[in-house]
Each structure stands twice: as C-alpha cells, then as structure tokens.
Design a protein around this motif. Structure first.
Motif, mmCIF file in Angstrom:
data_model
loop_
_atom_site.group_PDB
_atom_site.id
_atom_site.type_symbol
_atom_site.label_atom_id
_atom_site.label_comp_id
_atom_site.label_asym_id
_atom_site.label_seq_id
_atom_site.Cartn_x
_atom_site.Cartn_y
_atom_site.Cartn_z
ATOM 1 N N ALA A 31 -12.684 40.985 33.635
ATOM 2 C CA ALA A 31 -13.391 41.449 32.008
ATOM 3 C C ALA A 31 -12.915 42.757 31.684
ATOM 4 O O ALA A 31 -12.101 43.675 32.533
ATOM 5 C CB ALA A 31 -14.833 41.947 32.471
ATOM 6 N N SER A 77 -17.212 46.387 31.110
ATOM 7 C CA SER A 77 -18.570 46.034 31.689
ATOM 8 C C SER A 77 -19.439 47.250 31.371
ATOM 9 O O SER A 77 -19.092 48.311 31.152
ATOM 10 C CB SER A 77 -18.623 45.420 32.720
ATOM 11 N N SER A 84 -18.523 37.396 32.042
ATOM 12 C CA SER A 84 -18.676 36.086 31.589
ATOM 13 C C SER A 84 -19.498 35.405 32.562
ATOM 14 O O SER A 84 -20.070 34.131 32.221
ATOM 15 C CB SER A 84 -17.311 35.282 31.809
ATOM 16 N N ARG A 88 -28.417 31.880 27.979
ATOM 17 C CA ARG A 88 -26.835 31.782 27.618
ATOM 18 C C ARG A 88 -26.692 30.109 27.831
ATOM 19 O O ARG A 88 -25.732 29.752 26.916
ATOM 20 C CB ARG A 88 -26.076 32.300 28.836
ATOM 21 N N GLN A 91 -25.066 28.155 24.487
ATOM 22 C CA GLN A 91 -23.999 27.255 24.439
ATOM 23 C C GLN A 91 -24.413 25.863 23.951
ATOM 24 O O GLN A 91 -23.512 25.300 23.119
ATOM 25 C CB GLN A 91 -23.625 27.005 25.864
#
Length: 340
Positions: free
Chosen positions: A150, A153, A293, A332, A336
């Motif tokens: 990442a 964060s 993620s 999430r 999606q």
C-alpha cells in the motif's frame, strides 16, 4: 438474521503469553459466530488445546486443517504454523512467544495475500518481542502496509458511536511536528474519506480535524502548525466539496461532546486520539487499518501480560473486531458486485 456469505477470517494468535489466545477462545466459544464467518486460527492445535483446557471452554471445538485451502465451513479451523509443543508462560514475553506471534502473522498474511482468506483479525503482539529480520516495524499497521504494497494506510479506531484516526502513528512525540506536513495530512484525510464511504457506507462523511497544539495554537501564539499546515489542508478539501472541519482544540472538542456530531475525528498523533477513544470505548473499540486492499482489524488493547492466565480478560473488543471485519468485507463485496 444469519448472513448468507460466511467470510473466511484469518486470526493471528498474537503473543502466546499475553491474553490473545484467551480472548480468541472465549470469543469463538459462542457457536453463533459461525453464522457470520468461518474462523481460521493460525497457531497450533496443541496450543489451542492447552488454552481450551485452561479456560475449561467445553463449548469450544475446532477442526485442524493442513492449510487454508482445506477449510471446513461452519467450523473453527486451526492451521498449524509450527510443529513443536511450545510452552505457555503467561505474563512473560519470551523468545518463543515472540517467534510464535511472528510465524502466525506471516502465515495468515501470506494466505490473505493469496486470496485464501477474506480478512484478518490480529490478536495483540508485543512490539518489542516480535522484532526480527522479518519484522522490523513499530507495529501491525506498518508491517501490513508494507506487506500488501500500500502507498499509505491509516490507523482508524472504531466503536459504535466514535471513529478516531491518527495522522502520525507509532513514533515518539518529539518526532510528530517534523513528520506533520500538508501533503501527509491531505493523504491521510483522503484515505479516511474514501474508507468512510467504501467500508462504512457513509455517502457524505463529516470529518473533524484536531489541532496539534494546545488551544489549536491560539492563532499562532502556541504554535504555527494549525495556520501553516492543518487549516490549509482542511480548506483544500472543503473547496472540493468534502465536509471537513477544523482545526479544533482537542480537549474542548471531546469535553463538549462534539465528536457525536461527526462521522470521524482526525488526531495529529497517537495518544491525542487514543486516550479519549479508549476512555470512551475501551471495551468495545476496534483498530481498523484503512487504506489497504485487504481487510484487517484488531482489538484496541495490548497483550495485557498483567492479567494473562487469570481468566479475567474481556473478549468484547476482540469479538467486535471480528464482527467489524465481517461487516466491512460484506460492504466491499457488495460494492464490487454493484460496480460490475
């Protein structure tokens, strides 16, 4: 109501001589948890059996599996991360307990990265005891940020009525003014705003930003960071349509209960945010790493060596961490599906 999708949740054991194993077994002794997720503990069957016997957890049953690829639905799964029968020395950090915590975390993180898990709940580590060639980080947040590639964060403490983020993390107070920049603040606020929308379903989040200095600098009398860094960052995001306010004096903001009027609060350094958060939500608080993620949560307490093996550790925060992970994974996944 029973969830249709059962998230596959990895659980790292934390320091084996702290309260991590105890709160894990206590939480999973309630079989209703299996209506929400398939828990996967990364430790060893021998260790979990020891903890189960110590706690006399007669309702706790698990299935030993060779790997996360062989998970048994509607069961608590245990993946062996080591073969030796390690000794439990509750209350005493040892090289063995530090090594076990690292092996558990690495194995769970590897499976999460491979897509075998939907999320990770981490039990508390001893940040000093876990240090090694593989783990040279101040804590879980920094390790996972690096491991999952990442760009950045955000440590976000979450309870039912309060969310507190920290701009700087596990660094000394002396380092904070030098680390605090306009670009850093914009980056952290952007991560927070995106996470509030994606992970918490808040379409137009309201965010309050605290000052760094007493009385938010008192117009420059007690410090210039509010004038030079914090207020310009707030105004930049405001001009782009975000509901971001501040900077506020931290003491008055919490003392007057203004946190109840926003969706999240941004503190400039670790203790500025965590002291009021833990005062208000110590037993129910959860640490969530925004900006990754993957989904990672943890209880908001440490190893608590002083009460290890006294059978008095409260599992509420760990249970809330597990449920929050399930909720975020569900949001999430829905996002999606909607995007497709």
């Amino acid at each position: 109501m029973e969830n249709k999708y059962k998230a596959k949740l990895g659980i790292s054991i934390g320091d084996t001589n702290g309260i991590g194993p105890e709160v894990i077994v206590k939480t999973l002794s309630d079989n209703r948890i299996l209506n929400y997720c398939t828990p996967v503990i990364y430790a060893s069957a021998a260790l979990i059996n020891k903890v189960r016997k110590i706690l006399q957890a007669e309702h706790f049953h698990f299935q030993q599996v060779a790997s996360a690829e062989a998970l048994v639905p509607r069961k608590i799964n245990v993946v062996n991360c080591w073969e030796e029968d390690i000794a439990l020395e509750p209350g005493n950090p040892t090289p063995v307990s530090g090594k076990a915590s690292l092996e558990s975390l690495m194995a769970a993180s590897k499976d999460l990265k491979a897509g075998l898990l939907d999320g990770l709940v981490t039990a508390p580590i001893d940040k000093d005891n876990i240090q090694s060639e593989e783990f040279n980080f101040p804590g879980h947040t920094e390790f996972l940020t690096s491991y999952f590639d990442a760009a950045d964060s955000l440590m976000l403490l979450v309870s039912e009525d309060l969310r507190v983020a920290t701009v700087t993390g596990h660094i000394s107070i002396a380092e904070v003014p030098g680390k605090l920049t306009y670009d850093l603040l914009i980056r952290k606020l952007t991560i927070l705003l995106e996470s509030l929308k994606l992970d918490f379903g808040i379409l137009k989040p309201r965010v309050a930003v605290l000052g760094l200095n007493p009385h938010a600098g008192e117009k420059g009398l007690l410090g210039s960071e509010e004038i030079e860094i914090i207020r310009p960052a707030v105004m930049h995001l405001k001009e782009r349509g975000h509901l971001v306010f501040g900077p506020y004096p931290a003491d008055g903001f919490f003392g007057m209960g203004l946190y109840k009027k926003v969706d999240a609060v941004v503190s400039m350094y670790h203790d500025q945010g965590l002291i009021p958060f833990k005062t208000l939500a110590m037993e129910t608080g959860v640490n969530f790493t925004a900006g990754l993620s993957v989904v990672r949560t943890s209880p908001d307490h440490g190893t608590a060596y002083d009460i290890a093996n006294k059978h008095i550790a409260d599992e509420t925060s760990f249970r809330e961490a597990l449920f929050l992970a399930c909720d975020i994974i569900k949001k999430r996944t829905a996002e999606q599906i909607h995007a497709v």
